[in-house]
Design a protein around this motif. Structure first.
Motif, PDB file in Angstrom:
ATOM      1  N   UNK B  64       0.876  -1.199   0.098  1.00 27.77           N
ATOM      2  CA  UNK B  64       0.085   0.097  -0.029  1.00 27.77           C
ATOM      3  C   UNK B  64       0.953   1.183  -0.123  1.00 27.77           C
ATOM      4  N   UNK B  65       1.876   1.242   0.664  1.00 27.56           N
ATOM      5  CA  UNK B  65       2.861   2.428   0.753  1.00 27.56           C
ATOM      6  C   UNK B  65       3.632   2.499  -0.343  1.00 27.56           C
ATOM      7  N   UNK B  67       3.046   1.628  -3.579  1.00 25.16           N
ATOM      8  CA  UNK B  67       2.415   2.044  -4.706  1.00 25.16           C
ATOM      9  C   UNK B  67       2.646   3.535  -5.017  1.00 25.16           C
ATOM     10  N   UNK B  68       2.233   4.368  -4.103  1.00 28.23           N
ATOM     11  CA  UNK B  68       2.287   5.709  -4.329  1.00 28.23           C
ATOM     12  C   UNK B  68       3.684   6.376  -4.295  1.00 28.23           C
ATOM     13  N   UNK B  72       5.380   8.098  -7.581  1.00 30.74           N
ATOM     14  CA  UNK B  72       5.844   9.330  -7.415  1.00 30.74           C
ATOM     15  C   UNK B  72       7.253   9.373  -8.121  1.00 30.74           C
ATOM     16  N   UNK B  75       7.163   8.935 -11.723  1.00 30.69           N
ATOM     17  CA  UNK B  75       6.864  10.146 -12.501  1.00 30.69           C
ATOM     18  C   UNK B  75       7.855  11.142 -12.566  1.00 30.69           C
ATOM     19  N   UNK B  76       8.695  11.216 -11.551  1.00 25.64           N
ATOM     20  CA  UNK B  76       9.690  12.306 -11.472  1.00 25.64           C
ATOM     21  C   UNK B  76      10.725  11.886 -12.556  1.00 25.64           C
ATOM     22  N   UNK B  79       9.407  12.130 -16.323  1.00 29.37           N
ATOM     23  CA  UNK B  79       9.273  13.272 -16.793  1.00 29.37           C
ATOM     24  C   UNK B  79      10.330  14.201 -17.094  1.00 29.37           C
ATOM     25  N   UNK B  80      11.429  13.711 -15.984  1.00 31.18           N
ATOM     26  CA  UNK B  80      12.702  14.499 -16.294  1.00 31.18           C
ATOM     27  C   UNK B  80      13.359  13.932 -17.442  1.00 31.18           C
ATOM     28  N   UNK B  83      11.827  15.245 -20.592  1.00 31.03           N
ATOM     29  CA  UNK B  83      12.240  16.901 -20.505  1.00 31.03           C
ATOM     30  C   UNK B  83      13.532  16.953 -21.173  1.00 31.03           C
ATOM     31  N   UNK B  84      14.505  16.209 -20.668  1.00 28.44           N
ATOM     32  CA  UNK B  84      15.845  16.067 -21.172  1.00 28.44           C
ATOM     33  C   UNK B  84      15.645  15.791 -22.577  1.00 28.44           C
ATOM     34  N   UNK B  87      14.612  18.537 -24.642  1.00 28.67           N
ATOM     35  CA  UNK B  87      15.667  19.872 -24.713  1.00 28.67           C
ATOM     36  C   UNK B  87      16.313  19.591 -25.887  1.00 28.67           C
ATOM     37  N   UNK B  88      17.040  18.150 -25.833  1.00 28.14           N
ATOM     38  CA  UNK B  88      17.808  17.646 -27.011  1.00 28.14           C
ATOM     39  C   UNK B  88      17.350  17.840 -28.159  1.00 28.14           C
ATOM     40  N   UNK B 287      -4.871   2.055 -22.914  1.00 26.52           N
ATOM     41  CA  UNK B 287      -5.939   2.541 -23.780  1.00 26.52           C
ATOM     42  C   UNK B 287      -5.318   3.910 -24.377  1.00 26.52           C
ATOM     43  N   UNK B 288      -5.051   4.675 -23.533  1.00 26.09           N
ATOM     44  CA  UNK B 288      -4.612   6.151 -23.609  1.00 26.09           C
ATOM     45  C   UNK B 288      -3.297   6.293 -24.464  1.00 26.09           C
TER      46      UNK B 288
END
Lengths: 565, 597
Positions: B64-65, B67-68, B72, B75-76, B79-80, B83-84, B87-88, B287-288
């Motif tokens: 339970x702990x 998973x979040x 998290x 996602x960090x 996304x990093x 974004x890298x 930029x390239x 699906x998305x």
């Protein structure tokens, strides 16, 4: 940002059905999800207790099929609702702009972006955010209500912990509001930088600065990455916190259920239903938060569009409160009973939005059959007068009575499609009539020489035609128009003296059958004019109106250096 | 740009693999949470000593702990990484765009083309977060689930394996359906944009000729096709969403039947039955992902198509004889005052021809003699080659034949940058950078001081603007600052050319989007730039700037020293446009203005 603006349903009736269908599928999906929890728990109980599986399995499979159908429906309905709502808004917006005063519309730039990308941004809002919102409103309530029946202590736990989620989200939002706002501003300028540089690339190349910017692009992109991550970290952290909160809440339910099960004070089936249902109450609420940001653009655009559709102008709007003359939806002012075909203007005053000084002040004018030529110095409001007669602008005070008109503007609309489409955009006509009109204005040879003749593609602003030819094409369309009032803004501009003389004769011929009001600064038309009106500069008040003798040779008196071009 | 292979937009970077693995742990934790909770509940119902439940309770709590926390972290990380990569990609795309600018960006609406590139790059990189990471995550979690169930019970493991295969097939089908319908959707969107742009910007003109109702008809048609295309493209996602549930339901049923007969403890049976249910949660993001994949592929395709073009000008001097060794062309050479090239920068062409595609002639043979300091207007119907002429003069497009001399030197023998540094180009959409008014002008000549800048602004007719700005030259303009009207923007472009102090100014329909009175006023100020004493010499030059302006309207053409009418090259053959003496309207000068009033 409001999660849902009921003005949408009032202002855009076409949006009602998609939103209603979305809500219906959302409710049905929620109900099936809850039923599935029962079927699943029945299956587990049957497996565990070794009883007959047939009936619970049939139920479970049936429910999965229903859910499958509903899931497909939701995808389809969401896509349809997104495009319907966005199209309906766009259509309503453009229809509205087709009826309001030229000055009451937005500037062309913002108007175009609102009608194109603005309306399109509403699509994800309607297709993704609205269904999430419906689910969040319906499913937790259904889950808690079911839990009340199945196992009220679990229902109590959920009912007490669920409100913590939005409260927690609000607290996080409040605590980080200031830094978030600061970051967003920094982020907006950083993310705009690349677009700015790329859009300005032609300029940078011209002045030899393009290569130098490459390193800047890299640097700013890296700064953009860091700034974005700062912002995202907070967003992800708050979403993780909410998930943790939900997990802990479900764990509390599970612990109480587990304890009661181990004491034998609860049936296994009920316990399973309780722990399968409890998460269903939390995740829709969490999803609203996740989709909230994605929908923000759409919500902002929706707000802007609804503001445009609002029938009451904002108090700050410079529109005059005086009731404007009755106005047909397009193409002119409805004729009053009586002198049909005559233009009667009385006490007409008009000021541009935001301008304190009227450009047309207290003007009286009567234009009967024949050619009325309006002259005057640049900026005196000659074109504005034609706009007023055409119903494109509404008088601030005074009255305008004019029959429906055909108005040849300074830059006549000629783009897109074939010559035939350009000529028949207002009214249908046969090819024979089109050729006759083209002959009358003297461009039949030019059109015949185009590849495809009448079917030749004009392209943007009349590809392959000179300015003078485009002008004549616009006059051919006027020649075909059935309206009895013809308004011409500088019809002989762009023409050489010979061509201008030809067009002037043509205008005179048109004036035999209708009321023609033409604005010009050139001599050719004046020679054919029955009436000559000179508009004086606005500082002379009231505007001087001169009606000259009905003589084709009336000496032209122009009042200014340059024409109102 | 081969850095964005069209078919491999989902290909992961090291960062997205890390993100995918972390996401896999998060997803697996979620599945384990559901499964172990089922085990726990069933075990509890057997009323054991509480202590025996403790391990399971700890496991449930840990999952339970986890998973979040892992979500998290995922996602960090992803996304990093994205974004890298952004930029390239942005940097390399920018570098690839420079030699293509402006000639390969289309003849009009270049800023729209460029905006499209920016959006497309975002879509391509978006695929990392929306496609690659969820696919890796689901694969990792699915693999763990299959492995563990295989250990517990081979038949159930095989059911899970079958479920995995089914999910793969369904995703592929959905992605195929989505990609297949995307071109239709994009075309429908483009048509809606075209019609609504037309109606939003020209409603007055449309209403004036009674065409508003017809335009509304176009809009309805465009909306109807958009509606059809949207329904069609949603088929793929709808099929995926439905089929996922069907196969999960089937897997649950099969597992239940198998588990009932297994010789394992009852809590494990519950665990096995609930595992495929947990899978359902893990596969929903796929699906998305199909949508993001189709979009990214379309975007990558467009970017490739643009960036793979060959530049319209070759940067190597063609005539070896003329190439002079010496300093490499600086970004802004030749702007140093007093340089002799300034004094006489005559523009001369002989039998100059050009073609954009190499297939047909866009500019018929043109002889041009523009003495330094003179101002000529180039007119002619659309398609006659006047913009092509300007592109060749600006060294945006290589001529296909003939000669082009600038100040007596054959420019084809000169380094590209050196020639371009003597020419300022003003097009029909002056870009205002989101920076100060000063920077917007000094980018044309960094060493220009405030006096130069102000003089140029006043000369271009921006005195009123300058005086109305609270922060003067420091006022921020552009998207984040003060907006400018169309007329002010055109004047800004002219002021920029003036600040540059370059001897030749080429203008490509700078007033095309302005209303006629404003257009004329701008052109009046423009032509005055060169002639009136005292307004010239921003760069300390002795003679006035040479001005060549292309316009498809006659407004202001009478203000120029000469008007050159370019005629459309007859298809196939080459006609000859001789610009000196001016063939069309006679040699118009200020002194000999035709009697028009």
């Amino acid at each position: 940002m409001k999660p849902f603006d009921p003005r949408l349903l009032r202002a855009v009736p076409a949006a009602r059905r998609p939103v209603a269908v979305l809500a219906a599928t959302g409710i049905a999906s929620g109900a099936t999800t809850i039923a599935t929890a029962f079927a699943l728990s029945a299956v587990v109980v049957a497996v565990v207790e070794g009883t007959d599986l047939t009936s619970p399995l049939v139920w479970l499979l049936g429910l999965f099929v229903v859910r499958a159908v509903l899931a497909a429906t939701t995808e389809r309905v969401a896509a349809w609702a997104g495009v319907s709502v966005s199209s309906a808004l766009r259509a309503a917006l453009l229809r509205r702009w087709g009826t309001v005063d030229a000055d009451a519309r937005l500037e062309p730039g913002p108007a175009v972006s609102l009608a194109t990308s603005g309306a399109a941004a509403v699509e994800p809002y309607a297709a993704r955010f609205l269904p999430t919102l419906v689910t969040a409103a319906v499913v937790p309530v259904l889950a808690i209500a079911t839990l009340v029946v199945v196992d009220w202590p679990s229902a109590l736990v959920v009912a007490l912990t669920l409100p913590l989620l939005p409260v927690f989200a609000a607290l996080i939002g409040k605590a980080t509001a200031e830094s978030t706002e600061r970051r967003w501003a920094a982020l907006a300028s950083l993310s705009g930088h690349f677009l700015d540089v790329v859009r300005g690339l032609p300029t940078l190349v011209t002045y030899g600065r393009a290569h130098r910017q490459a390193t800047t692009v890299r640097e700013v992109s890296d700064r953009h990455r860091r700034a974005t991550m700062e912002t995202l970290r907070i967003a992800f952290l708050s979403s993780a916190a909410l998930e943790l909160l939900a997990t802990i809440s479900v764990a509390i339910v599970a612990v109480t259920v587990g304890l009661r099960l181990s004491h034998g004070s609860m049936a296994l089936g009920a316990g399973l239903v309780a722990i399968l249902l409890a998460p269903e109450a939390y995740w829709p609420v969490r999803r609203v938060g996740a989709e909230y940001h994605a929908a923000a653009d759409g919500a902002v655009a929706l707000d802007a569009i609804l503001a445009q559709l609002d029938p009451t102008p904002t108090p700050a709007a410079p529109q005059s409160p005086a009731t404007p003359a009755p106005n047909a939806a397009f193409g002119g002012v409805a004729p009053e009973s009586g002198r049909v075909g005559e233009v009667r203007v009385a006490g007409l005053t008009y000021a541009y939005a935001g301008s304190p000084a009227p450009v047309v002040r207290d003007l009286d004018l009567v234009a009967g059959p024949g050619l009325t030529v309006v002259t005057g110095p640049s900026g005196v409001g000659k074109s504005t007068l034609l706009d007023l007669l055409a119903g494109l602008r509404r008088a601030s005070t005074g009255t305008v009575e004019a029959p429906p008109s055909h108005y040849v503007t300074q830059r006549p609309f000629l783009s897109t499609g074939s010559v035939r489409q350009a000529l028949t955009i207002g009214h249908p006509a046969t090819d024979d009539q089109l050729w006759e009109a083209l002959r009358a204005v003297g461009v039949d040879g030019v059109v015949a020489a185009l590849p495809g003749g009448l079917s030749a593609d004009l392209g943007d602003d009349g590809f392959g035609l000179s300015a003078g030819q485009r002008q004549r094409l616009a006059l051919a369309r006027a020649w075909l128009a059935p309206e009895t009032l013809l308004l011409l803004d500088e019809p002989t501009a762009h023409l050489d003296p010979e061509g201008a003389e030809h067009v002037a004769a043509l205008v005179a011929e048109l004036a035999e059958r209708r009321v023609v009001v033409a604005v010009t600064h050139r001599d050719e038309l004046l020679a054919h004019a029955e009436h000559h009106v000179v508009l004086a500069a606005t500082n002379a008040s009231p505007v001087e109106v001169v009606r000259e003798a009905t003589s084709p040779s009336a000496a032209p008196r122009t009042a200014g250096e340059e024409g109102d071009r | 740009m081969s850095a964005v292979p069209t078919r491999r937009v989902w290909w992961p970077s090291a960062g997205t693999v890390r993100g995918g693995l972390l996401g896999g742990i998060a997803t697996a934790s979620g599945m384990a949470l559901t499964a172990t909770s089922g085990w726990l509940i069933v075990r509890a119902s057997q009323q054991p000593v509480i202590l025996t439940l403790l391990t399971a309770i700890v496991a449930v709590r840990a999952f339970g702990m986890a998973r979040p926390v892992f979500r998290y972290w995922e996602r960090l990380t992803s996304h990093d990484a994205a974004l890298e990569m952004l930029a390239e990609r942005r940097t390399s795309a920018y570098e690839a765009l420079v030699p293509l600018t402006p000639a390969r960006l289309g003849r009009r609406r270049r800023s729209d083309v460029l905006t499209g590139v920016v959006d497309d790059l975002t879509d391509v990189v978006d695929a990392q977060v929306r496609v690659t990471v969820p696919v890796i995550s689901t694969a990792v979690a699915g693999g763990i689930a299959i492995a563990l169930t295989l250990v517990l019970s081979r038949p159930v493991g095989l059911v899970m394996l079958a479920l995995g295969v089914a999910v793969c097939l369904i995703s592929t089908l959905a992605a195929h359906l989505e990609s297949r319908s995307l071109p239709e959707l994009l075309a429908a969107r483009a048509e809606v944009t075209r019609v609504s742009e037309l109606m939003a910007s020209q409603s007055g003109e449309l209403r004036a000729v009674g065409g508003w109702a017809t335009a509304l008809g176009w809009l309805d048609e465009a909306h109807a096709s958009l509606d059809r295309a949207t329904r069609r493209i949603s088929l793929g996602r709808a099929a995926a969403a439905a089929l996922f549930l069907v196969v999960v339901g089937a897997a649950v049923a099969a597992t239940a039947v198998i588990a009932q007969g297994l010789a394992v403890s009852t809590p494990v049976k519950a665990l096995l039955v609930l595992t495929p249910v947990a899978v359902s949660e893990a596969i929903t993001p796929l699906v998305d992902a199909t949508r993001a994949l189709a979009r990214a592929r379309g975007s990558a395709h467009r970017i490739d198509a643009l960036l793979d073009l060959t530049p319209a000008v070759a940067d190597e001097p063609r005539l070896a004889a003329a190439a002079e060794p010496g300093q490499a062309p600086d970004d802004t050479p030749g702007t140093r005052p007093g340089q002799t090239a300034y004094a006489r920068c005559d523009v001369t062409t002989r039998a100059l021809t050009a073609s954009w595609t190499g297939e047909h002639t866009d500019l018929a043979s043109t002889d041009l003699d523009v003495p330094a300091g003179s101002r000529i207007a180039v007119t002619g119907p659309n398609g006659s080659g006047k913009s092509t002429l300007l592109a060749v003069l600006a060294r945006h497009l290589d001529p296909s034949g003939g000669t082009y001399r600038l100040g007596g030197t054959d420019v084809l023998g000169q380094p590209l940058e050196e020639t371009r540094a003597r020419i300022a180009v003003v097009d029909d959409e002056t870009h205002v950078f989101a920076t100060s008014l000063r920077n917007n002008l000094t980018l044309a000549r960094p060493e220009a001081d405030d006096a130069d800048v102000e003089r140029a602004l006043r000369a271009a007719g921006l005195t009123t603007l300058l005086e109305s700005l609270p922060d003067g030259l420091d006022t921020t303009l552009g998207s984040t600052g003060r907006g400018l009207s169309g007329g002010e923007r055109a004047r800004l472009g002219i002021a920029r050319a003036h600040v540059s102090g370059r001897p030749v100014v080429l203008l490509d329909e700078p007033v095309a989007h302005l209303d006629p009175p404003t257009a004329r006023a701008v052109v009046e100020d423009l032509t005055r730039l060169g002639s009136a004493p005292g307004t010239t010499g921003v760069a300390g030059t002795a003679s006035a700037q040479t001005i060549i302006m292309v316009t498809h309207r006659d407004d202001g053409a009478d203000l120029f020293d000469r008007v050159l009418e370019v005629r459309r090259p007859p298809s196939g053959t080459m006609s000859r446009t001789t610009a000196d003496p001016v063939p069309h309207s006679g040699d118009r000068t200020h002194e000999a203005d035709p009697p028009r009033r």
